[in-house]
Write a protein that holds these residues in place. Structure first.
Motif, PDB file in Angstrom:
ATOM      1  N   GLY A 172       1.466   8.957  -6.165  1.00 57.66           N
ATOM      2  CA  GLY A 172       1.814  10.332  -5.819  1.00 57.66           C
ATOM      3  C   GLY A 172       2.867  10.914  -6.747  1.00 57.66           C
ATOM      4  O   GLY A 172       2.753  12.068  -7.193  1.00 57.66           O
ATOM      5  N   GLY A 205       0.976   3.941  -3.051  1.00 60.66           N
ATOM      6  CA  GLY A 205       0.705   5.361  -2.808  1.00 60.66           C
ATOM      7  C   GLY A 205       1.846   6.235  -3.292  1.00 60.66           C
ATOM      8  O   GLY A 205       1.619   7.320  -3.857  1.00 60.66           O
ATOM      9  N   VAL A 256       0.817  -1.210   0.000  1.00 60.42           N
ATOM     10  CA  VAL A 256       0.000   0.000   0.000  1.00 60.42           C
ATOM     11  C   VAL A 256       0.854   1.264   0.000  1.00 60.42           C
ATOM     12  O   VAL A 256       0.625   2.160  -0.818  1.00 60.42           O
ATOM     13  CB  VAL A 256      -1.008  -0.027   1.178  1.00 60.42           C
TER      14      VAL A 256
END
Length: 131
Positions: A82, A78, A74
């Motif tokens: 990003g 991310g 995770v």
């Protein structure tokens, strides 16, 4: 271990097994006692967990292995999303700046020789800084 080490170990074991019958009784007794002491000191084998193949429902998602994998995946996902978002934003900003410069150049009524001048890019940058 590589193949040469394994072959050497087999040769040593074979040579020791050939002379096993020729050992005196006192030596075999001492070896048997040493083996018994070593086995007594040996730690008990830990029970091995059952290996699961595939998904076994919701309980698999709550297991330690699945949670540790998710805990790593995770944040990495991310981070990738990003970084992709930041890259897209910077590209949009760059395109907007170039469009502003192009619009300013096209709005001015400059002669064509001004575009051929080597100092013209410096002039455009100074105009952009003033705005």
């Amino acid at each position: 271990m590589n193949t040469d080490d394994i072959n050497l170990a087999y040769k040593i074991r074979h040579a020791l097994n050939e002379q096993l019958d020729a050992l005196p009784a006192s030596t075999t007794d001492r070896l048997a006692q040493a083996r018994a002491r070593a086995m007594a000191r040996k730690k008990a084998d830990a029970p091995q967990p059952a290996v699961r193949h595939g998904w076994s429902g919701f309980s698999y998602l709550l297991s330690g292995q699945a949670l540790s994998r998710v805990a790593v995946a995770v944040p990495l996902l991310g981070l990738v999303i990003g970084m992709g978002g930041i890259y897209q934003h910077e590209q949009q900003e760059r395109l907007a700046e170039l469009a502003d410069i192009d619009a300013a150049v096209l709005a001015d009524e400059l002669p064509l020789t001004a575009y051929l001048d080597t100092g013209f890019p410096a002039y455009l940058e100074s105009q952009q800084r003033q705005q």
